[in-house]
Design an enzyme around this catalytic site. Sequence first.
Site, PDB file in Angstrom:
ATOM      1  N   ASP A 143       0.834  -1.189   0.000  1.00  0.00           N
ATOM      2  CA  ASP A 143       0.000   0.000   0.000  1.00  0.00           C
ATOM      3  C   ASP A 143       0.881   1.257   0.000  1.00  0.00           C
ATOM      4  O   ASP A 143       0.680   2.170   0.796  1.00  0.00           O
ATOM      5  CB  ASP A 143      -0.957  -0.001   1.202  1.00  0.00           C
ATOM      6  CG  ASP A 143      -2.026   1.089   1.071  1.00  0.00           C
ATOM      7  OD1 ASP A 143      -2.227   1.584  -0.051  1.00  0.00           O
ATOM      8  OD2 ASP A 143      -2.640   1.440   2.095  1.00  0.00           O
ATOM      9  N   HIS A 186      -3.189   0.531  11.714  1.00  0.00           N
ATOM     10  CA  HIS A 186      -2.935  -0.868  11.365  1.00  0.00           C
ATOM     11  C   HIS A 186      -1.447  -1.107  11.238  1.00  0.00           C
ATOM     12  O   HIS A 186      -0.665  -0.176  11.099  1.00  0.00           O
ATOM     13  CB  HIS A 186      -3.616  -1.199  10.026  1.00  0.00           C
ATOM     14  CG  HIS A 186      -3.421  -0.125   8.987  1.00  0.00           C
ATOM     15  ND1 HIS A 186      -4.372   0.842   8.743  1.00  0.00           N
ATOM     16  CD2 HIS A 186      -2.383   0.185   8.178  1.00  0.00           C
ATOM     17  CE1 HIS A 186      -3.939   1.679   7.819  1.00  0.00           C
ATOM     18  NE2 HIS A 186      -2.722   1.314   7.452  1.00  0.00           N
ATOM     19  N   GLN A 254      -3.183  -5.373   5.748  1.00  0.00           N
ATOM     20  CA  GLN A 254      -3.116  -4.298   6.743  1.00  0.00           C
ATOM     21  C   GLN A 254      -4.106  -4.609   7.862  1.00  0.00           C
ATOM     22  O   GLN A 254      -5.309  -4.463   7.679  1.00  0.00           O
ATOM     23  CB  GLN A 254      -3.434  -2.942   6.082  1.00  0.00           C
ATOM     24  CG  GLN A 254      -2.331  -2.472   5.147  1.00  0.00           C
ATOM     25  CD  GLN A 254      -2.782  -1.356   4.212  1.00  0.00           C
ATOM     26  OE1 GLN A 254      -3.662  -1.566   3.369  1.00  0.00           O
ATOM     27  NE2 GLN A 254      -2.194  -0.180   4.347  1.00  0.00           N
ATOM     28  N   ARG A 284       2.252  12.778  10.666  1.00  0.00           N
ATOM     29  CA  ARG A 284       0.997  12.732   9.919  1.00  0.00           C
ATOM     30  C   ARG A 284       0.202  11.530  10.417  1.00  0.00           C
ATOM     31  O   ARG A 284       0.642  10.392  10.272  1.00  0.00           O
ATOM     32  CB  ARG A 284       1.305  12.596   8.428  1.00  0.00           C
ATOM     33  CG  ARG A 284       0.104  12.308   7.554  1.00  0.00           C
ATOM     34  CD  ARG A 284       0.610  11.948   6.153  1.00  0.00           C
ATOM     35  NE  ARG A 284      -0.446  11.682   5.194  1.00  0.00           N
ATOM     36  CZ  ARG A 284      -1.086  10.515   5.073  1.00  0.00           C
ATOM     37  NH1 ARG A 284      -0.802   9.506   5.874  1.00  0.00           N
ATOM     38  NH2 ARG A 284      -2.015  10.344   4.156  1.00  0.00           N
ATOM     39  N   ASP A 286      -2.002   8.956  10.021  1.00  0.00           N
ATOM     40  CA  ASP A 286      -2.620   8.258   8.903  1.00  0.00           C
ATOM     41  C   ASP A 286      -3.932   7.588   9.312  1.00  0.00           C
ATOM     42  O   ASP A 286      -4.000   6.937  10.355  1.00  0.00           O
ATOM     43  CB  ASP A 286      -1.641   7.179   8.391  1.00  0.00           C
ATOM     44  CG  ASP A 286      -2.195   6.434   7.208  1.00  0.00           C
ATOM     45  OD1 ASP A 286      -2.326   7.063   6.150  1.00  0.00           O
ATOM     46  OD2 ASP A 286      -2.510   5.236   7.346  1.00  0.00           O
ATOM     47  N   GLU A 328      -5.085  13.337   9.114  1.00  0.00           N
ATOM     48  CA  GLU A 328      -5.440  12.928   7.758  1.00  0.00           C
ATOM     49  C   GLU A 328      -6.840  12.319   7.807  1.00  0.00           C
ATOM     50  O   GLU A 328      -7.013  11.111   7.761  1.00  0.00           O
ATOM     51  CB  GLU A 328      -4.435  11.905   7.197  1.00  0.00           C
ATOM     52  CG  GLU A 328      -4.620  11.647   5.710  1.00  0.00           C
ATOM     53  CD  GLU A 328      -5.130  10.259   5.328  1.00  0.00           C
ATOM     54  OE1 GLU A 328      -5.595  10.076   4.193  1.00  0.00           O
ATOM     55  OE2 GLU A 328      -5.078   9.335   6.169  1.00  0.00           O
ATOM     56  N   HIS A 392      -0.913  11.594  -2.943  1.00  0.00           N
ATOM     57  CA  HIS A 392      -0.657  10.259  -3.481  1.00  0.00           C
ATOM     58  C   HIS A 392      -1.932   9.429  -3.581  1.00  0.00           C
ATOM     59  O   HIS A 392      -1.932   8.346  -4.135  1.00  0.00           O
ATOM     60  CB  HIS A 392       0.334   9.539  -2.575  1.00  0.00           C
ATOM     61  CG  HIS A 392      -0.244   9.293  -1.213  1.00  0.00           C
ATOM     62  ND1 HIS A 392      -0.499  10.316  -0.325  1.00  0.00           N
ATOM     63  CD2 HIS A 392      -0.674   8.158  -0.612  1.00  0.00           C
ATOM     64  CE1 HIS A 392      -1.051   9.794   0.756  1.00  0.00           C
ATOM     65  NE2 HIS A 392      -1.164   8.501   0.618  1.00  0.00           N
ATOM     66  N   ASP A 393      -3.022   9.927  -2.980  1.00  0.00           N
ATOM     67  CA  ASP A 393      -4.280   9.178  -2.986  1.00  0.00           C
ATOM     68  C   ASP A 393      -5.219   9.676  -4.087  1.00  0.00           C
ATOM     69  O   ASP A 393      -4.890  10.556  -4.856  1.00  0.00           O
ATOM     70  CB  ASP A 393      -4.964   9.301  -1.624  1.00  0.00           C
ATOM     71  CG  ASP A 393      -4.353   8.356  -0.588  1.00  0.00           C
ATOM     72  OD1 ASP A 393      -3.840   7.286  -0.971  1.00  0.00           O
ATOM     73  OD2 ASP A 393      -4.419   8.696   0.603  1.00  0.00           O
ATOM     74  N   ARG A 517      -4.128   4.292  -7.875  1.00  0.00           N
ATOM     75  CA  ARG A 517      -3.509   5.486  -7.305  1.00  0.00           C
ATOM     76  C   ARG A 517      -2.063   5.629  -7.770  1.00  0.00           C
ATOM     77  O   ARG A 517      -1.488   6.702  -7.717  1.00  0.00           O
ATOM     78  CB  ARG A 517      -3.568   5.441  -5.769  1.00  0.00           C
ATOM     79  CG  ARG A 517      -4.983   5.620  -5.226  1.00  0.00           C
ATOM     80  CD  ARG A 517      -5.038   5.437  -3.726  1.00  0.00           C
ATOM     81  NE  ARG A 517      -4.615   4.099  -3.345  1.00  0.00           N
ATOM     82  CZ  ARG A 517      -4.341   3.718  -2.105  1.00  0.00           C
ATOM     83  NH1 ARG A 517      -4.463   4.589  -1.114  1.00  0.00           N
ATOM     84  NH2 ARG A 517      -3.964   2.486  -1.830  1.00  0.00           N
TER      85      ARG A 517
HETATM   86  C1  GLC Z   1      -4.197   6.795   4.188  1.00  0.00           C
HETATM   87  C2  GLC Z   1      -3.136   6.870   3.098  1.00  0.00           C
HETATM   88  C3  GLC Z   1      -3.469   5.882   2.036  1.00  0.00           C
HETATM   89  C4  GLC Z   1      -3.520   4.515   2.637  1.00  0.00           C
HETATM   90  C5  GLC Z   1      -4.452   4.460   3.838  1.00  0.00           C
HETATM   91  C6  GLC Z   1      -4.212   3.238   4.656  1.00  0.00           C
HETATM   92  O1  GLC Z   1      -5.414   7.198   3.758  1.00  0.00           O
HETATM   93  O2  GLC Z   1      -3.072   8.173   2.593  1.00  0.00           O
HETATM   94  O3  GLC Z   1      -2.546   5.936   0.994  1.00  0.00           O
HETATM   95  O4  GLC Z   1      -3.950   3.601   1.677  1.00  0.00           O
HETATM   96  O5  GLC Z   1      -4.266   5.520   4.716  1.00  0.00           O
HETATM   97  O6  GLC Z   1      -3.015   3.355   5.381  1.00  0.00           O
HETATM   98  C1  GLC Z   2     -10.695   6.726   1.976  1.00  0.00           C
HETATM   99  C2  GLC Z   2     -10.303   7.046   3.339  1.00  0.00           C
HETATM  100  C3  GLC Z   2      -8.994   7.781   3.354  1.00  0.00           C
HETATM  101  C4  GLC Z   2      -7.973   7.096   2.490  1.00  0.00           C
HETATM  102  C5  GLC Z   2      -8.473   6.793   1.154  1.00  0.00           C
HETATM  103  C6  GLC Z   2      -7.469   5.969   0.403  1.00  0.00           C
HETATM  104  O1  GLC Z   2     -11.062   7.877   1.327  1.00  0.00           O
HETATM  105  O2  GLC Z   2     -11.281   7.809   4.000  1.00  0.00           O
HETATM  106  O3  GLC Z   2      -8.524   7.863   4.652  1.00  0.00           O
HETATM  107  O4  GLC Z   2      -6.878   7.916   2.296  1.00  0.00           O
HETATM  108  O5  GLC Z   2      -9.662   6.088   1.263  1.00  0.00           O
HETATM  109  O6  GLC Z   2      -7.946   5.720  -0.871  1.00  0.00           O
END
Ligand code: GLC
Ligand code: GLC
Length: 649
Positions: A143, A186, A254, A284, A286, A328, A392-393, A517
Amino acid sequence: MSYAADSGVCLDRILASTDLSGLTKKDATTFTRRLKAHFPRLFEKYTYVYGHQYDCYFHLQKLVEILRDGLKNRKPALKKLDSQRLDSPLWYRDEEQVGMACYVDLMGPTLNDLHDKIDYFKALGVTYVHLMPLYDAPKGDSDGGYAVSDYRKVNPTLGTVKDLEKLADALQKEGINLVLDFVFNHTSDEHAWAKAALDGNKQYQNYYYLFDDRTIPDQYEHTLREIFPQVRRGSFTFNEQMEKWVWTTFNSFQWDLNYSNPEVFNAITSEMLFLANLGCAALRLDALAFIWKELGTNCENQEKAHVLIQAFNCCLQIVAPAVVFKSEAIVHPDEVLKYIDKDECQLSYNPLLMALLWNSLATRKTRLLTSSMKKSFAISDDCTWVNYVRCHDDIGWTFDDAVAHDIGINPFDHRLFLNQFYTGRFEGSFANGVPFAENPSNGDCRVCGSLASLCGLEGALNDNDAQGVDEAVKRMLLLYGITFSIGGIPLLYSSDEIGKLNDYSYRDDDSKKHDDRWVNRIAVTNEDTQLALGETTPSNTAQSASLRVFKGLQQMIAIRKENAIFGQAKTHILETDNQHCFAFLRESTEGEKLLAICNFSEHPQSLSRSILATLKHSASKDLLTGETVEINSSALLLAPFQQMWLLPA
Ligand code: GLC
Ligand code: GLC
């Protein structure tokens, strides 16, 4: 009895049996003083979540020992920084602050190589570098590093912990803050805790949410949101070795940590302090919205998630007060706001602004942006937004349905439209995006793509369309310009600054092709940085466009840094009399003002000059062009995608 009184007795007892002899005298004094100041709050939070468990106080005592060790391991230079930051805590509200998020491998490719990129950061004006997760992680799909196997080990392909500390030092010397991820919802299934659980160790099985059959998972799933429906349906994964269902909100590898177990809170605190002690300015947080599970809810943004984050924050205040939290939370705007507090997360991503900037680009209209920002932009003065355009998302359309309804927009249809538009399925769209996480059950979908491709550069270059290229560049500068001026830390996403196109190579990689992504996780090569720094000259249209983007951003960043009004000032979102224009006023406590106005359409637009009256001056100067705007003539004209940063002249 009040919490404070209770906690006083408890702290006395804990201190009486905590061995501080390993600390220097100075550290022991600091530790006791900070503990006395923050323990009442920590005690309140901890007992709120764990007080009903018979061994709560035992774990609380252990936690205090973890904090003690955290302080003991903190380097002298960082302790010095702690006192500096305690004296001037609001560094993050400074106009000097400009962030960039980057992947070590896509820019380095190793930590040591990143030393050579410091000049590049400086040329652009970056003062805050978020290195995407660089911890040890499973080979293949991890991931993007968000499946952590060991928080105390750097992924060997990138370097070592020593290298990371060396880089943090070097950045610090150049006035650049390091930001790291705290991935605490996680771990990967290869983390030592997960491995022990796999081996049948009951203590570690309790670190996760494991179920013998589907009974309880089924109950939870009635109300859970699926995050990655494209790779696996539901939120649980059956593990053959344990013959149990594991809670896995994100990918199957995860494993969600079980925060109803105080041992998990303690263990993760210890990992968090390790990261803080590497020398970062912010962590950050996460996926913080997901850390507490409550049957019958969507298990996001639960009250106890907040309480736990506040408890983590207390721990940080005691051991590493120079470090702040960045939230986040990519969730409903009302829920995003709830994480923002000096005692919870001082910084927060602003996903609402991000999504609505894209909305306004697509619709060329600003009503939803204006109404939403009026409702949700204001936050407490001791916190700040981290404003971004891409990351990055994926992009999710997390605006408030009620705000949309109020202005006559059907939120469901509108999200459909935005998805169609940005995946290029909508006739006349300029965007080249890729659909992400399409959910067959509810038709939901999100969008991926690079800044440049979503702004139309990819399409325009393919069509040899010079005007299209010009418009794409202007769109990119418009979006970033707003993040530079609206208030908060602007956060660039590396590769945006040179307008790089979607990278489709992930489709040939088995460990990536199921996760779109990757299309917006793009390398910044030496060739790119040389072009940007003027060491080479552009040799084609694409490179010329890249250079225009870089120069444009560089200029805006320089202007931001020269004007204190972009730092600690209030933002008032203004209504305009033109539906294509967005405007806001920045106002400092000293009464200094700046008016920002911008045009989201590819056509010239006019605004009545009455908007200039907010500056209460007869003339004003546009910081971006240096031109003076007189207030008396009839209408104010904005060129396609133009923005103005007006100061009273
Ligand atoms: C956050 C990250 C995302 C990841 C997810 C699980 O949203 O930005 O890239 O997949 O958390 O850790
Ligand atoms: C969802 C979650 C966010 C995560 C994202 C990853 O939007 O709310 O936390 O970054 O998925 O794709």
